[in-house]
Write a protein that holds these residues in place. Structure first.
Motif, PDB file in Angstrom:
ATOM      1  N   GLU A 118       1.289  -1.335   0.271  1.00  0.00           N
ATOM      2  CA  GLU A 118      -0.435  -0.218   0.111  1.00  0.00           C
ATOM      3  C   GLU A 118       0.493   1.510  -0.073  1.00  0.00           C
ATOM      4  N   VAL A 120       0.839   4.874   0.691  1.00  0.00           N
ATOM      5  CA  VAL A 120      -0.106   5.759   1.624  1.00  0.00           C
ATOM      6  C   VAL A 120       0.500   7.698   1.707  1.00  0.00           C
ATOM      7  N   TRP A 182      -2.057  -0.818  -4.147  1.00  0.00           N
ATOM      8  CA  TRP A 182      -3.488   0.012  -3.114  1.00  0.00           C
ATOM      9  C   TRP A 182      -3.039   1.175  -2.865  1.00  0.00           C
ATOM     10  N   ARG A 184      -3.719   5.067  -0.771  1.00  0.00           N
ATOM     11  CA  ARG A 184      -5.252   5.302  -0.242  1.00  0.00           C
ATOM     12  C   ARG A 184      -4.036   7.225   0.074  1.00  0.00           C
ATOM     13  N   SER A 185      -5.217   7.834   0.579  1.00  0.00           N
ATOM     14  CA  SER A 185      -4.697   8.886   0.681  1.00  0.00           C
ATOM     15  C   SER A 185      -5.314   9.496   1.783  1.00  0.00           C
ATOM     16  N   ARG A 186      -4.495  10.362   2.885  1.00  0.00           N
ATOM     17  CA  ARG A 186      -4.987  10.918   3.863  1.00  0.00           C
ATOM     18  C   ARG A 186      -5.489  12.347   4.242  1.00  0.00           C
ATOM     19  N   LEU A 203      -4.379   8.707  -5.846  1.00  0.00           N
ATOM     20  CA  LEU A 203      -4.995   8.693  -5.027  1.00  0.00           C
ATOM     21  C   LEU A 203      -6.380   9.304  -4.742  1.00  0.00           C
ATOM     22  N   PRO A 205      -8.750  10.860  -1.213  1.00  0.00           N
ATOM     23  CA  PRO A 205      -9.119  10.466   0.175  1.00  0.00           C
ATOM     24  C   PRO A 205     -10.265   9.798   0.343  1.00  0.00           C
ATOM     25  N   HIS A 207     -11.136   6.536  -0.144  1.00  0.00           N
ATOM     26  CA  HIS A 207     -11.506   5.415  -1.262  1.00  0.00           C
ATOM     27  C   HIS A 207     -10.117   5.093  -1.139  1.00  0.00           C
ATOM     28  N   VAL A 208      -9.958   3.701  -2.050  1.00  0.00           N
ATOM     29  CA  VAL A 208      -8.979   3.139  -1.658  1.00  0.00           C
ATOM     30  C   VAL A 208      -8.705   3.007  -3.511  1.00  0.00           C
ATOM     31  N   SER A 209      -7.262   3.543  -4.211  1.00  0.00           N
ATOM     32  CA  SER A 209      -7.543   3.345  -5.632  1.00  0.00           C
ATOM     33  C   SER A 209      -6.259   1.992  -6.081  1.00  0.00           C
ATOM     34  N   TYR A 210      -5.781   1.439  -7.554  1.00  0.00           N
ATOM     35  CA  TYR A 210      -4.900  -0.035  -7.808  1.00  0.00           C
ATOM     36  C   TYR A 210      -4.156   0.474  -9.140  1.00  0.00           C
TER      37      TYR A 210
END
Lengths: 455, 586, 224
Positions: A118, A120, A182, A184-186, A203, A205, A207-210
Motif C-alpha cells: 500500500e 499512502v 493499493w 490511499r490518501s489521508r 489517490l 481520500p 477511497h482506495v484505488s489501485y
C-alpha cells in the motif's frame, strides 16, 4: 506560396524533432511494454495522417494559389470521396483503439499471483505498508492517527498487528514479481507515478484505488506525485528500489511491524537522561546551546525529528558534506550512542527539557520575512510550532544563527542532498525561494518573533 | 399563416440618442459585441502576462525568482481559468456571436436586446469579481483551473480564504451572463432569420456559434451545480465533495464526501467547454477559407452534420479526463471508445477544409494565412488528442507536459489563430477601415512559428515523463539537464510570442486612426454581413428594407457566371446552370 | 453513467428533431430563390426563448437530481424526516398552476373578468407556497437539521431554495402581467393587449413546468 513552403518545413522540422531530439520515453523498467507498443502504434497512425494532410494542404496552396485568369472549381460535395475518407478514418481509429482497449483490460485485471503493498500519500510525503505474514492489511482510519501510530492502524484489529510499516518515502520491491499497489490518501488527491513503469493512478481520500506492475529491472526509480496537491506538490517525491528477491525480503524484515512500533513507543526519557551528559558538554546541561561552540539550543525539540537527525549523523547522512564543518563535529560523538533505541531515549529526554530563552543575533526585515514564511507555515506551523504529522520540526525555539546556517546549507546543497536524508530534497526544493542571504535573514528574523504556541 | 420572419415584424428598437445609450448602456448587438470583445481581450492580456511570470520561473528557476510556489500555482490557475472561460468563451460567443448572428442571419438585432445588454454587464461583473480575488488576503486561488477538491478548499493550497470563494462566485455570475446571452443567440437564430434564410442556408460560422451556444446552455449548469456545492462545502461546512481528512496534521470536520463526484460534474461541463470554444472556431474558419479560396466550402452538409454530431457526442466523453482519477477503471472502456469515435467527424471537418483549398483560387491574404495556420495547428492538436483519448496511451502521458502541449495546441493556439483570422477578416466591416497587410503578415509568421516552437517540444517533455504543475524540478534522475535547457528555450519563445502581439495592437490602433477607408465588401464575399447599406453597419443594420435570401452562402466561382461570387441576396439567374448538383471541374 | 445516457437521449432527440423539421438533408446549393420556412419557428420569440430557458433549467435540476442520487449512495447519508407541511405546500402549488391554466383559458376567450380573479389567485397561491417552504425550513432548523448537518439536509435546502428562486423569478413576470390587467386593458393599444396575453400564457407554461420540477424533487426527497 511562402506559407506552403513553411508548411512543408514545419512538417520536416516536426519529424526531425521527433527522430533526432534526445527527449523520449525513459527506458522501460516494468512489464508494460504493451503500453509503449500502443503509443508507438498511435505515433505511426497519427504521424502518417499528420504528414499526408499537411503535405497535401501545402501542395494545394502551391498548385491552386491565385493567378490571373484562374478560376476555382465549383464543387459542393463529393459523397463518394467523403464516404471513403470516413471509412479510412474509422479504420485508422480502430487500429489505435483496439490495442488500447486490450491493454487496458490487462491493466484493470490484476493477476492472481500479484503481491500487495500500500502506498499512502499525504501532503507532501509518501509512506508504505506491507501486509504481514497473514497476507491481509489491518483496518486503518485517520481518527486513529497519533504520533505513535502515524498510519492510523486500528489497534483492535488483529490482522493489522503484523502489518509492516515503512515510515519513509523509500520503498523496496522485488524484481520480476507482479505487484498490486493499493493507493490511499489521508488528505487531498495525489497521484502515484513512476515514469519508467509507465503506469500511474490517483489517490483519492475516502477511497482506495489501485494499479499493478511487475518491476523488470533492478535499480532505483523516482515516484512522483502527479496530481496537484497544494503548493509543495513538486516536493512530494518518493523512491522505489527494485531489489533481487532475497535483498527485498531482508529489507522488508528490517522494518518494524505495527506491533513492534506500539511496543517501542517514543522512547524513555529517564533512560535517555544518562546519555545526555555527553551532549550537554556542548549543548549545555539545560539544552540552552553555546554559540561559541556552534552548538544550538536543543531543549524541547520534537523526539522523532531529533532521533532522525541523530541517526543521520551516525550513518553519515548528515555532517559528511565537505563544506559542513560544523556538522562534521557531531559525527564522532555519535559513536557513543550507537543503537536506535538509545537514540530514541536521549531524544525523548531532549523533548522533555523546557525551552530556554534565546538571544537574538539576526535582524532583518520582519515584514518581508513574514511574507516569505507563508510558504513555510503549511508544514512548520503558523507559529513555527512544527507539525509532527508532516514530519516538520518546530522552528520557534531554535537559535536564529543556527536556522540561518541550516537554510543556507539546504539552499546550497550542503544539507539534504544525501540520498539517505528522507525529507532533505524537499527542504532543498523549498529553500529555492531564499536565493539571497537577505532572504534567509528576513525569514529568520520573522521566526524570532514567533512563539511556537499552537494558538 | 404564411411565414413571417420575426425580423420583418414591427420590432421596436431603442433608438439610442445620447453617447451613453449609444456606446455604453447600448442595446445594439454590435456595440455589445465590441464591449464583450474588448473586455475579453483585456483579461486575456492579464492572463498572458501571468503566463510569462510562471514561464520565467520554469525556464530559469534559479535566475529570476519572481514568483514563489504559492504565486506560481495562483498564476497557473488564473491563467487557465481566464483563458478558457473569460477570454475564449466570452470572445467567441459574446463577441463574435453577438456581432455575426444578427448580421449573418439578416436580423436587425438580437431578439431580446435589453437582456443582451444585461448579459454584457453581468459578464463584466464576473470579470471584476474574478480580478478582485488578486486583492483579497491570501490572494487568488491556486487550486489549478480544475479546482479539484479537497485541495481547492483545504490548507496547503493558496487562496483558500477569499480567493476560491470569489472564483466560484465569479463563475456563477459568468454562467448567469452566459445564459442571458445564450438564450438570445439561440432564439435569434431560430426566430429572427430573414426571409429565405433557411437553416441550411446559414453560413457555417452561425452554425458553429449556434451549436456551441446550445452546448454551453446545457453544460454550464454542471459547473454551476459544482460551484454552488463547493461554495457550501467551503463556507458552511457541508460535505458534498469533502471526505474525512487529516489536513496537515489537523482533522477537519468534513466526512463522507466524494472528490470524484466533483470531477464528474466539472468535466461534464469541461469537455463540452472544449467544443464551446472549438465549434465557433470551426465555423468561422470555414467561412474565411471559403471566401479567400473563392470556392464553396467542401461538403457543406457534412460540415453541418459534423458540427451537430460533435456537439451531441461531446456530452458522452467527459470521463476521458479522468482515466487515472481513481474512478471505476471499467469506465475507461466506454469513454475511450466514445472519445475516439468523436475523432471521426472532427477529422472529416479537417479533410473538408483542405478539400476546400483543393482546386480553389487561393488568395493568401492575412485572414487566409491565419486560417491555414489554424488547420496546421489543429491537425497537430487533434492528433495528439488521439493519444490522450485512448485510455492506455493516456496512462504514461496524463498529468505530464504532453497534456499541456496538447491542450494549448488544440484549445489555445488554434482558436486564437481563428480569433485573429476573424478579426482581420471582419475588421473592414467592423471599423470601415483596412488594416496594414505587412504588419498583419509579420504578426502571423511570428505567432505561428513562435507558438509551434513553444508547444511542440512540450509534448516530448511529457513523453519523457516531466510532470505538469511543478514549480521546480530539482534534481530528478530521469530528467536530463538538456530538458531544462529545452524549458528555457520554450520560455524564450513564449516571451517572443507575447511581444509580437504588440504588432497586432499597433495594427488595430493605427488602422482605426489612419487605415485607408475600406470597401463595403473588400473580400467580395457572399454573406449578408457584407451587404449592409452602411459600413460599419448602423443601428438596425439594414436601413428600411431587410435583405431577402435567395441562395446558400457559398456561391463562389459558379460556372457560367461573370463574377466569382454571387451574394446571398441575388435572385436566381435566368437559365439554370447545368451541373450545379454535381460540381464542375475546370 | 446515467448522465451520459440522459444527455445522449437529449442530444439524439434534438438531432432527430432537426432532421425532421429542417430537412438537414437538403442540398442548399441546388435550390434557389426564397424558400418559405414554416412550422415551429413561427412562434413569438418570447415563447421560443422560454422553451430554451426551460431546457437550461432542466439541465440544472436534472444534474442536481443525478448528483443527489449519487451522493445518497454513500454510507453517511441520513435522510430527513418528511415534513407533513410539504404535502400542503404541494397542494397549494398545484392550485396555483390550475389557477394560471384557468387564467390562460380566460385570456384565450378574451374574458377579462374571468382573468382577474384567476391571475390574482395564482400569485397569492404561489406566495403562499413560498411562505410554506420557508415554514418547512424553520421547522427543520428548530428540530436541529441544519445545512451542514448531513448532505441530505444540505440537498433539501439547496433544492428547495433553487426551486423557490425560480418561482420568485416567475413572480416578477406575473407581477408585470397582473399590473397591466388590473390597470385595465380595455383602453390599451392592441399590441399591448397581445403582449399581456402572451405573458399570461407563458407564465402558465412556466408554472406548470416548475410544478413538474417540484413533483419530481418531492418524489426524490421522499424516496430517500
Amino acid at each position: 506560396m511562402v506559407v506552403a513552403v513553411a508548411l512543408i518545413l514545419l512538417v520536416l522540422a516536426t519529424l526531425a524533432f521527433h527522430f533526432l531530439s534526445p527527449w523520449y520515453f525513459t527506458p522501460l523498467a516494468s512489464n508494460w511494454g504493451l503500453i509503449d507498443l500502443t503509443v508507438n502504434v498511435t505515433f505511426i497512425v497519427t504521424g502518417l495522417v499528420f504528414v499526408a494532410a499537411n503535405l497535401f494542404m501545402a501542395w494545394c496552396v502551391i498548385r491552386y494559389r491565385h493567378r490571373a485568369g484562374h478560376k476555382a472549381d465549383y464543387d459542393p460535395e463529393n459523397t463518394k470521396l467523403e464516404t471513403w475518407l470516413t471509412v479510412g478514418t474509422s479504420i485508422g481509429v480502430a487500429v489505435m483503439l483496439a490495442p488500447g482497449l486490450v491493454v487496458w483490460g490487462q491493466f484493470v485485471n490484476v493477476p492472481d499471483e500479484a503481491r500487495e503493498f500500500e502506498a499512502v500519500g499525504q501532503q507532501w510525503h509518501w509512506s508504505y505498508r506491507f501486509p504481514g505474514d497473514d497476507g491481509e492489511f489491518g483496518n486503518v482510519d485517520i481518527r486513529h492517527i497519533t504520533q505513535e501510530n502515524p498510519f492510523g492502524m486500528d489497534p483492535d484489529d488483529p490482522t493489522g498487528r503484523d502489518d509492516i510499516l515503512i515510515a519513509s518515502p523509500i520503498v523496496h520491491l522485488p524484481v520480476d514479481q507482479p505487484m498490486r499497489a493499493w493507493l490511499r490518501s489521508r488528505d487531498v488527491l495525489h497521484d502515484f507515478a513512476i515514469p519508467q513503469f509507465r503506469v500511474k493512478m490517483d489517490l483519492v481520500p475516502g477511497h482506495v484505488s489501485y494499479l499493478w506492475f511487475t518491476p523488470t529491472s533492478v535499480g532505483e526509480y523516482e515516484i512522483l506525485c502527479e496530481e496537484l496537491c497544494g503548493f509543495a506538490h513538486h516536493t512530494m517525491r518518493g523512491r522505489v528500489v527494485v531489489d533481487e528477491r532475497a535483498d527485498f525480503e531482508a529489507w522488508l524484515d528490517s522494518h518494524p511491524t505495527f506491533a513492534d512500533t506500539m511496543e517501542r513507543g517514543l522512547g524513555d526519557a529517564e533512560l535517555g537522561q544518562a546519555s545526555y551528559a555527553l551532549c550537554g558538554a556542548c549543548h549545555g546541561q539545560e539544552g540552552q546551546g553555546m554559540q561559541i561552540l556552534n552548538a544550538p539550543a536543543i531543549a524541547g525539540m520534537d523526539v522523532e525529528y531529533t532521533a532522525r537527525q541523530l541517526r543521520y549523523y551516525r550513518d553519515g547522512v548528515r555532517g559528511t558534506h565537505p563544506e559542513d564543518m560544523v556538522g562534521a563535529t557531531m559525527r564522532p560523538i555519535m559513536a557513543a550512542i550507537p543503537d536506535d533505541e538509545a537514540i530514541l531515549n536521549v531524544s525523548a529526554y531532549i523533548a522533555t527539557m523546557p525551552a530556554q530563552p534565546l538571544e537574538e543575533t539576526i535582524f532583518g526585515d520582519v515584514e518581508r520575512g513574514e511574507r516569505i514564511y507563508g510558504s513555510c507555515a503549511a508544514c512548520h506551523g503558523a507559529n513555527g510550532e512544527g507539525i509532527w504529522a508532516v514530519n516538520a520540526p518546530a522552528l520557534a525555539g531554535l537559535n536564529d544563527w543556527y536556522l540561518a546556517a541550516q537554510l543556507r546549507n539546504f539552499r546550497d546543497g550542503i544539507r539534504g542532498a544525501h540520498p539517505g536524508d528522507l525529507y532533505g530534497d524537499q527542504m532543498m526544493l523549498m529553500a529555492d525561494i531564499l536565493p539571497s542571504d537577505d532572504d534567509v535573514d528576513d525569514v529568520v528574523a520573522y521566526l524570532n518573533t514567533l512563539s511556537g504556541g499552537t494558538n | 399563416m404564411a411565414y413571417v420572419a420575426i425580423a420583418d415584424r414591427d420590432q421596436h428598437l431603442h433608438d439610442p440618442d445620447t453617447f451613453i445609450t449609444k456606446y455604453i448602456w447600448s442595446q445594439d448587438h454590435k456595440v455589445i459585441a465590441i464591449q464583450y470583445a474588448l473586455t475579453a481581450i483585456f483579461v486575456g492580456v492579464v492572463a498572458l502576462v501571468l503566463s510569462l511570470l510562471f514561464r520565467l520561473q520554469l525556464g530559469f528557476p534559479d535566475t529570476f525568482n519572481l514568483v514563489d510556489p504559492n504565486q506560481y500555482y495562483q498564476y497557473v490557475t488564473m491563467h487557465g481559468m481566464i483563458m478558457v472561460i473569460y477570454l475564449l468563451t466570452a470572445l467567441f460567443l459574446g463577441g463574435f456571436g453577438n456581432y455575426l448572428i444578427p448580421l449573418m442571419c439578416g436580423a436587425r438585432d438580437m431578439v431580446f436586446p435589453y437582456m443582451n445588454m444585461l448579459s454584457f454587464w453581468v459578464y463584466l461583473l464576473s470579470v471584476i469579481v474574478l480580478l478582485a480575488s488578486f486583492f483579497v488576503p491570501g490572494g487568488p486561488t491556486g487550486a489549478g483551473w480544475t479546482l479539484y477538491p479537497p485541495q481547492a478548499i483545504s490548507e496547503g493550497t493558496p487562496g483558500i480564504g477569499g480567493g476560491i470563494v470569489l472564483m466560484l462566485v465569479s463563475l456563477a455570475i459568468f454562467i448567469v451572463a452566459f445564459t442571458m446571452g445564450g438564450l438570445n443567440y439561440v432564439t435569434t437564430v431560430l426566430q429572427a432569420r430573414t426571409r429565405g434564410m433557411t437553416l441550411m442556408r446559414m453560413p457555417l460560422a452561425v452554425w458553429g456559434i449556434f451549436v456551441a451556444t446550445i452546448l454551453g446552455l446545457l453544460a454550464f449548469p454542471a459547473l454551476l451545480v459544482a460551484a454552488v456545492m463547493m461554495t457550501l462545502d467551503r463556507v458552511v461546512g457541508t460535505s458534498f465533495f469533502m471526505p474525512e481528512m487529516l489536513s496537515l496534521g489537523r482533522e477537519l470536520d468534513y466526512g463522507g464526501g466524494s472528490p470524484i463526484l466533483f470531477q464528474h460534474l466539472f468535466w461534464f461541463f469541461g469537455h463540452p467547454e472544449v467544443y464551446i470554444v472549438a465549434l465557433p472556431a470551426f465555423g468561422i474558419v470555414s467561412d474565411v477559407l471559403s471566401v479567400h479560396a473563392r470556392k464553396n466550402i467542401f461538403g457543406y452538409r457534412m460540415m453541418v452534420w459534423a458540427i451537430v454530431l460533435i456537439g451531441a457526442l461531446s456530452f458522452v466523453v467527459w470521463a476521458h479526463h479522468m482515466y487515472v482519477s481513481g474512478m471505476n477503471p471499467y469506465f475507461g472502456f466506454f469513454f475511450a471508445t466514445t472519445t475516439l469515435i468523436i475523432a471521426v467527424p472532427t477529422a472529416l471537418k479537417v479533410y473538408n477544409w483542405i478539400l476546400t483549398l483543393w482546386r480553389g483560387d487561393i488568395h493568401l491574404r492575412v485572414p487566409m494565412l491565419f486560417a491555414i495556420g489554424f488547420i496546421f495547428t489543429f491537425i497537430h492538436g487533434g492528433l495528439t488528442g488521439l493519444f490522450l483519448g485512448n485510455v492506455t496511451v493516456d496512462l504514461p502521458l496524463s498529468d505530464t507536459y504532453f497534456v499541456v502541449g496538447h491542450f494549448h495546441m488544440v484549445m489555445g493556439v488554434s482558436p486564437v489563430l481563428v480569433v485573429f483570422a476573424a478579426i482581420y477578416h471582419w475588421f473592414p466591416k467592423i471599423t470601415g477601415r483596412m488594416f496594414n497587410e505587412a504588419l498583419g503578415k509579420a504578426h502571423f509568421w511570428l505567432t505561428l512559428l513562435g507558438t509551434y516552437s513553444i508547444y511542440l517540444p512540450m509534448h516530448y517533455l511529457g513523453i519523457l515523463g516531466v510532470p505538469r504543475r511543478y514549480y521546480a524540478y530539482g534534481d530528478t534522475d530521469f530528467i536530463p539537464a538538456s530538458a531544462q535547457t529545452l524549458n528555457s528555450g520554450i520560455t524564450v519563445a513564449a516571451l517572443i510570442v507575447a511581444a509580437v502581439q504588440v504588432l497586432f495592437f499597433v495594427n488595430v490602433i493605427w488602422s482605426l486612426w489612419r487605415g485607408p477607408k475600406a470597401d463595403p465588401n473588400p473580400w467580395r464575399a457572399t454573406t449578408l454581413e457584407w451587404l449592409t447599406p452602411d459600413t460599419p453597419p448602423k443601428h438596425g443594420n439594414w436601413g428600411p428594407e431587410l435583405p431577402e435570401v435567395h441562395r446558400w452562402p457559398y456561391d463562389y466561382s459558379v460556372p457560367g457566371e461573370a463574377e466569382d461570387f454571387i451574394p446571398q441576396t441575388e435572385p436566381p439567374h435566368a437559365g439554370v446552370v447545368a451541373g450545379r448538383d454535381h460540381g464542375v471541374h475546370h | 453513467m446515467n448522465i451520459s445516457v440522459l444527455f445522449a437521449a437529449l442530444g439524439g432527440a434534438i438531432l432527430v428533431w432537426l432532421f425532421l423539421l429542417q430537412r438537414l438533408k437538403t442540398k442548399p446549393w441546388v435550390e434557389q430563390g426564397v424558400i418559405e420556412e414554416g412550422g415551429a419557428v413561427n412562434a413569438a420569440p418570447e415563447r421560443v426563448g422560454l422553451w430554451v430557458f426551460l431546457a437550461v433549467v432542466t439541465s440544472l435540476f436534472g444534474l442536481f437530481a443525478i448528483v443527489y442520487n449519487m451522493r445518497s449512495q454513500f454510507p453517511d447519508w441520513r435522510p430527513l424526516p418528511d415534513p407533513g407541511l410539504l404535502w400542503a405546500n404541494t397542494a397549494v402549488l398545484i392550485l396555483a398552476s390550475v389557477a394560471l391554466q384557468r387564467a390562460r383559458g380566460a385570456v384565450a376567450r378574451e374574458d377579462l373578468e374571468g382573468l382577474k380573479p384567476n391571475l390574482t389567485a395564482a400569485g397569492v397561491l404561489t406566495l403562499a407556497f413560498l411562505g410554506g417552504q420557508l415554514l418547512v425550513w424553520r421547522q427543520l432548523i428548530a428540530s436541529g437539521y441544519y445545512l451542514a448537518t448531513n448532505p441530505a439536509d444540505a440537498f433539501f435546502y439547496i433544492l428547495t431554495a433553487l426551486h423557490g428562486l425560480h418561482l420568485a423569478g416567475g413572480l416578477w413576470f406575473w407581477a408585470r402581467a397582473a399590473g397591466a390587467v388590473w390597470k385595465g386593458l380595455e383602453s390599451r393599444p392592441v399590441t399591448e393587449v397581445a403582449r399581456v396575453r402572451l405573458s399570461v400564457t407563458l407564465c402558465s407554461v412556466y408554472w406548470h413546468y416548475l410544478l413538474l420540477v417540484w413533483l419530481i424533487l418531492f418524489g426524490l426527497l421522499l424516496s430517500t
